[in-house]
Design a protein around this motif. Structure first.
Motif, PDB file in Angstrom:
ATOM      1  N   THR A 146       6.432   0.308  12.790  1.00 47.29           N
ATOM      2  CA  THR A 146       5.722   1.067  11.760  1.00 47.29           C
ATOM      3  C   THR A 146       6.616   1.472  10.592  1.00 47.29           C
ATOM      4  O   THR A 146       6.218   1.360   9.435  1.00 47.29           O
ATOM      5  CB  THR A 146       5.085   2.321  12.364  1.00 47.29           C
ATOM      6  OG1 THR A 146       6.094   3.118  13.010  1.00 47.29           O
ATOM      7  CG2 THR A 146       4.025   1.955  13.393  1.00 47.29           C
ATOM      8  N   GLN A 147       7.835   1.938  10.895  1.00 41.70           N
ATOM      9  CA  GLN A 147       8.695   2.472   9.850  1.00 41.70           C
ATOM     10  C   GLN A 147       9.539   1.407   9.153  1.00 41.70           C
ATOM     11  O   GLN A 147       9.928   1.583   7.996  1.00 41.70           O
ATOM     12  CB  GLN A 147       9.628   3.538  10.445  1.00 41.70           C
ATOM     13  CG  GLN A 147       8.904   4.698  11.105  1.00 41.70           C
ATOM     14  CD  GLN A 147       8.010   5.444  10.132  1.00 41.70           C
ATOM     15  OE1 GLN A 147       8.409   5.738   9.008  1.00 41.70           O
ATOM     16  NE2 GLN A 147       6.796   5.770  10.568  1.00 41.70           N
ATOM     17  N   LYS A 148       9.848   0.321   9.849  1.00 45.85           N
ATOM     18  CA  LYS A 148      10.747  -0.685   9.274  1.00 45.85           C
ATOM     19  C   LYS A 148      10.064  -2.013   8.951  1.00 45.85           C
ATOM     20  O   LYS A 148      10.459  -2.709   8.025  1.00 45.85           O
ATOM     21  CB  LYS A 148      11.927  -0.948  10.217  1.00 45.85           C
ATOM     22  CG  LYS A 148      12.857   0.246  10.385  1.00 45.85           C
ATOM     23  CD  LYS A 148      14.087  -0.149  11.174  1.00 45.85           C
ATOM     24  CE  LYS A 148      15.092   0.991  11.239  1.00 45.85           C
ATOM     25  NZ  LYS A 148      16.355   0.596  11.889  1.00 45.85           N
ATOM     26  N   GLY A 171       6.571  -2.435   8.662  1.00 48.55           N
ATOM     27  CA  GLY A 171       5.328  -2.300   7.911  1.00 48.55           C
ATOM     28  C   GLY A 171       4.049  -2.544   8.690  1.00 48.55           C
ATOM     29  O   GLY A 171       2.988  -2.761   8.096  1.00 48.55           O
ATOM     30  N   ASN A 190       0.778  -1.633  10.868  1.00 43.84           N
ATOM     31  CA  ASN A 190      -0.137  -0.502  10.999  1.00 43.84           C
ATOM     32  C   ASN A 190       0.103   0.231  12.305  1.00 43.84           C
ATOM     33  O   ASN A 190       0.336  -0.388  13.343  1.00 43.84           O
ATOM     34  CB  ASN A 190      -1.579  -1.024  10.941  1.00 43.84           C
ATOM     35  CG  ASN A 190      -2.603   0.077  11.148  1.00 43.84           C
ATOM     36  OD1 ASN A 190      -2.946   0.405  12.279  1.00 43.84           O
ATOM     37  ND2 ASN A 190      -3.093   0.629  10.060  1.00 43.84           N
ATOM     38  N   ILE A 241      -0.765  -5.316   7.421  1.00 40.56           N
ATOM     39  CA  ILE A 241       0.684  -5.149   7.317  1.00 40.56           C
ATOM     40  C   ILE A 241       1.102  -4.839   5.882  1.00 40.56           C
ATOM     41  O   ILE A 241       0.523  -5.345   4.921  1.00 40.56           O
ATOM     42  CB  ILE A 241       1.413  -6.407   7.834  1.00 40.56           C
ATOM     43  CG1 ILE A 241       2.898  -6.101   8.069  1.00 40.56           C
ATOM     44  CG2 ILE A 241       1.248  -7.572   6.876  1.00 40.56           C
ATOM     45  CD1 ILE A 241       3.592  -7.113   8.943  1.00 40.56           C
ATOM     46  N   ASN A 242       2.112  -4.000   5.763  1.00 43.36           N
ATOM     47  CA  ASN A 242       2.658  -3.614   4.462  1.00 43.36           C
ATOM     48  C   ASN A 242       3.889  -4.476   4.187  1.00 43.36           C
ATOM     49  O   ASN A 242       4.966  -4.235   4.722  1.00 43.36           O
ATOM     50  CB  ASN A 242       3.039  -2.125   4.478  1.00 43.36           C
ATOM     51  CG  ASN A 242       3.464  -1.624   3.110  1.00 43.36           C
ATOM     52  OD1 ASN A 242       4.046  -2.356   2.317  1.00 43.36           O
ATOM     53  ND2 ASN A 242       3.175  -0.354   2.834  1.00 43.36           N
ATOM     54  N   THR A 275       5.647  -4.783   1.534  1.00 38.75           N
ATOM     55  CA  THR A 275       6.711  -4.083   0.801  1.00 38.75           C
ATOM     56  C   THR A 275       7.676  -3.426   1.773  1.00 38.75           C
ATOM     57  O   THR A 275       8.898  -3.506   1.621  1.00 38.75           O
ATOM     58  CB  THR A 275       6.109  -3.031  -0.147  1.00 38.75           C
ATOM     59  OG1 THR A 275       5.220  -3.681  -1.062  1.00 38.75           O
ATOM     60  CG2 THR A 275       7.211  -2.328  -0.921  1.00 38.75           C
ATOM     61  N   THR A 276       7.116  -2.776   2.785  1.00 38.68           N
ATOM     62  CA  THR A 276       7.949  -2.145   3.820  1.00 38.68           C
ATOM     63  C   THR A 276       8.713  -3.201   4.600  1.00 38.68           C
ATOM     64  O   THR A 276       9.909  -3.043   4.879  1.00 38.68           O
ATOM     65  CB  THR A 276       7.080  -1.319   4.784  1.00 38.68           C
ATOM     66  OG1 THR A 276       6.401  -0.301   4.050  1.00 38.68           O
ATOM     67  CG2 THR A 276       7.926  -0.672   5.865  1.00 38.68           C
ATOM     68  N   TYR A 277       8.040  -4.292   4.961  1.00 36.90           N
ATOM     69  CA  TYR A 277       8.697  -5.343   5.744  1.00 36.90           C
ATOM     70  C   TYR A 277       9.908  -5.905   4.996  1.00 36.90           C
ATOM     71  O   TYR A 277      10.978  -6.120   5.586  1.00 36.90           O
ATOM     72  CB  TYR A 277       7.709  -6.480   6.047  1.00 36.90           C
ATOM     73  CG  TYR A 277       8.316  -7.590   6.885  1.00 36.90           C
ATOM     74  CD1 TYR A 277       8.215  -7.569   8.266  1.00 36.90           C
ATOM     75  CD2 TYR A 277       9.013  -8.640   6.284  1.00 36.90           C
ATOM     76  CE1 TYR A 277       8.789  -8.577   9.042  1.00 36.90           C
ATOM     77  CE2 TYR A 277       9.597  -9.652   7.046  1.00 36.90           C
ATOM     78  CZ  TYR A 277       9.474  -9.612   8.424  1.00 36.90           C
ATOM     79  OH  TYR A 277      10.059 -10.595   9.178  1.00 36.90           O
ATOM     80  N   ASN A 278       9.773  -6.139   3.705  1.00 37.25           N
ATOM     81  CA  ASN A 278      10.833  -6.796   2.929  1.00 37.25           C
ATOM     82  C   ASN A 278      11.905  -5.843   2.426  1.00 37.25           C
ATOM     83  O   ASN A 278      12.914  -6.294   1.862  1.00 37.25           O
ATOM     84  CB  ASN A 278      10.220  -7.533   1.735  1.00 37.25           C
ATOM     85  CG  ASN A 278       9.388  -8.730   2.166  1.00 37.25           C
ATOM     86  OD1 ASN A 278       9.788  -9.482   3.046  1.00 37.25           O
ATOM     87  ND2 ASN A 278       8.218  -8.902   1.547  1.00 37.25           N
ATOM     88  N   ASP A 279      11.720  -4.535   2.616  1.00 42.11           N
ATOM     89  CA  ASP A 279      12.697  -3.554   2.137  1.00 42.11           C
ATOM     90  C   ASP A 279      13.897  -3.496   3.081  1.00 42.11           C
ATOM     91  O   ASP A 279      13.845  -2.876   4.147  1.00 42.11           O
ATOM     92  CB  ASP A 279      12.036  -2.172   2.034  1.00 42.11           C
ATOM     93  CG  ASP A 279      12.944  -1.149   1.366  1.00 42.11           C
ATOM     94  OD1 ASP A 279      14.107  -1.488   1.058  1.00 42.11           O
ATOM     95  OD2 ASP A 279      12.495  -0.002   1.157  1.00 42.11           O
TER      96      ASP A 279
END
Length: 469
Positions: free
Chosen positions: A323-325, A327, A329, A450-451, A453-457
């Motif tokens: 969830t935090q790294k 992305g 749900n 899925i987010n 942006t979060t996944y690729n950060d």
């Protein structure tokens, strides 16, 4: 120090015990220094893994690489004290499993958009889990044949016993939460997921009719979710300290002779696990996810799985990583990670039982033809769900695989393999947890949740958890 006080109560009766405990404390001080120097969490985890391996080998060397290390007083005492820090940490993590699953599932459902369907989540999850386990079985079978496991072995005797196999009807009934409290005490994760889903759906439905009445419960659930996540992060930040004694104990407690006896099987299994992990990365890449990004963010969770050998013990950390790294749900992460602790495990119930079948077949000169291969794929894939909630996963997976292929009477021949199960189980559990995370990512992409942006950060890969606790 021969008195019962030192030997049985304090369990510090030899000079070697004192020295090895002091050495562990010294390594803790070193890890604290790295933490203060702001070394990233992943680097500290990798360092702790290396230190744990070296420490375990040091204990083995001090015991002169005995074939029966757990009959040596200082080894028993040292590993007992090490378990306070290693297994004690796992106990703290396991403490959060029940409330995390319950609160997370309910929290997600009551905050779902009206157009979201739980049925689609369940169907997609099962399809992807079955497909991935089937691939794992084929990898295990291919590696077993390639290495000719059991073909040149003389270890044909053993004392291992078959586990009792439940019927499919009984397995399904056991998953129904007839008593939620019993499900909690026995860590029946699937039953908890079912109960929490019913509870969350009912709360969501009632909120549409009686919002004023249900709102305090919704607020309480949202608050509990934030609190539990904070508690989890407060515990997880100590993980590098726990990894050292966890891995050291696993190495120290196994006799070198028993490891060498089935050395080829161990090597082949780890090669199979690595290949399956690479397949997971390939599937992520095909679906538009950078596999290197996944590896960088998943490493801490995989190291914890490797050293703790407990998918359930890793569950809070697995969910947080998703969830935090990555992305994913929260609902998807909680559902799939929870389900994957007891079903569809690609390592314990995929690669391993397939390789064990090849080992047993070769030991007994059984022809491995196309019918045997197809039967193995079907039996092991279905069996990966049939062992849900049963302690002793490896033994049960072996029982299901051998019995399902009419080789149950040869089960004692698996004794040399099961004797070194902790060594094998480290890699299997890491693959189980990676499989759960990859499945969650794939399912969430299918559901458009899925987010990316979060996944690729990549900055999130450096999260040291102190800030989020």
């Amino acid at each position: 120090m021969k008195s019962p006080f030192f030997q049985e109560f304090l369990m510090i009766s030899t000079f070697q015990t004192v020295l090895l405990i002091a050495l562990l404390i010294g390594l803790f001080v070193l890890m604290y220094y790295f933490q203060k120097k702001k070394y990233s969490f992943s680097k500290r985890m990798l360092t702790a893994t290396g230190l744990g391996l070296i420490l375990g080998l040091c204990i083995q060397a001090t015991a002169k690489f005995s074939a029966t290390p757990m009959e040596i007083t200082f080894v028993v005492e040292t590993t007992k004290w090490y378990s306070l820090f290693g297994n004690g940490f796992i106990d703290l993590i396991r403490m959060l499993v029940i409330p995390l699953i319950m609160v997370s599932i309910v929290h997600v459902i009551i905050n779902m958009d009206d157009g979201t369907h739980i049925n689609k989540l369940v169907k997609t999850t099962l399809l992807i889990m079955i497909a991935m386990v089937s691939v794992a079985v084929m990898v295990g079978f291919a590696i077993g044949i390639l290495f000719n496991l059991g073909g040149n072995s003389i270890s044909v005797n053993g004392t291992a016993k078959l586990r009792e196999i439940q019927s499919l009807v009984d397995i399904i009934r056991d998953l129904i939460p007839a008593n939620p409290v019993t499900a909690m005490t026995s860590s029946n994760i699937i039953a908890l997921i079912i109960f929490a889903a019913f509870f969350g759906v009912a709360a969501k439905r009632m909120s549409k009719k009686y919002m004023e009445t249900v709102k305090p419960f919704i607020d309480l659930t949202n608050a509990l979710h934030k609190i539990i996540i904070s508690v989890a992060m407060s515990i997880i930040k100590w993980m590098p300290y726990a990894v050292i004694p966890l891995l050291a104990n696993t190495i120290a407690q196994r006799g070198l002779d028993s490891i060498l006896e089935v050395g080829l099987f161990i090597i082949a299994l780890y090669i199979g696990l690595i290949i399956m992990f690479c397949i997971q990365l390939l599937i992520l890449s095909i679906n538009g996810f950078n596999p290197l990004t996944y590896v960088k963010k998943a490493i801490p969770a995989l190291i914890l799985a490797f050293t703790s050998r407990s998918s359930i013990g890793c569950l809070p950390f697995t969910v947080n990583t998703l969830t935090q790294k990555l992305g994913v749900n929260n609902g998807t992460a909680s559902f799939i990670a929870g389900l994957s602790t007891t079903a569809g495990m690609q390592g314990c119930a995929g690669v391993f039982p397939a390789m064990l079948l090849v080992y047993i077949a070769n030991l007994n000169g059984i022809t491995i033809d196309i019918s045997f291969i197809l039967m193995t794929i079907i039996v092991v894939t279905i069996g990966s769900f049939g062992i849900a909630g049963v302690p002793g996963t490896s033994t049960m997976a072996a029982t299901v695989a051998l019995t399902g292929t009419n080789l149950g009477h040869l089960f004692p021949m698996a004794s040399p393999i099961l004797a070194v199960d902790p060594i094998i189980d480290m890699g299997r559990t890491a693959l189980n947890v990676s499989g759960a995370m990859v499945n969650a990512i794939l399912v969430d992409k299918t559901l458009h949740g899925i987010n990316m942006t979060t996944y690729n950060d990549l900055n999130l890969a450096k999260n040291d958890y102190e800030e989020t606790a």
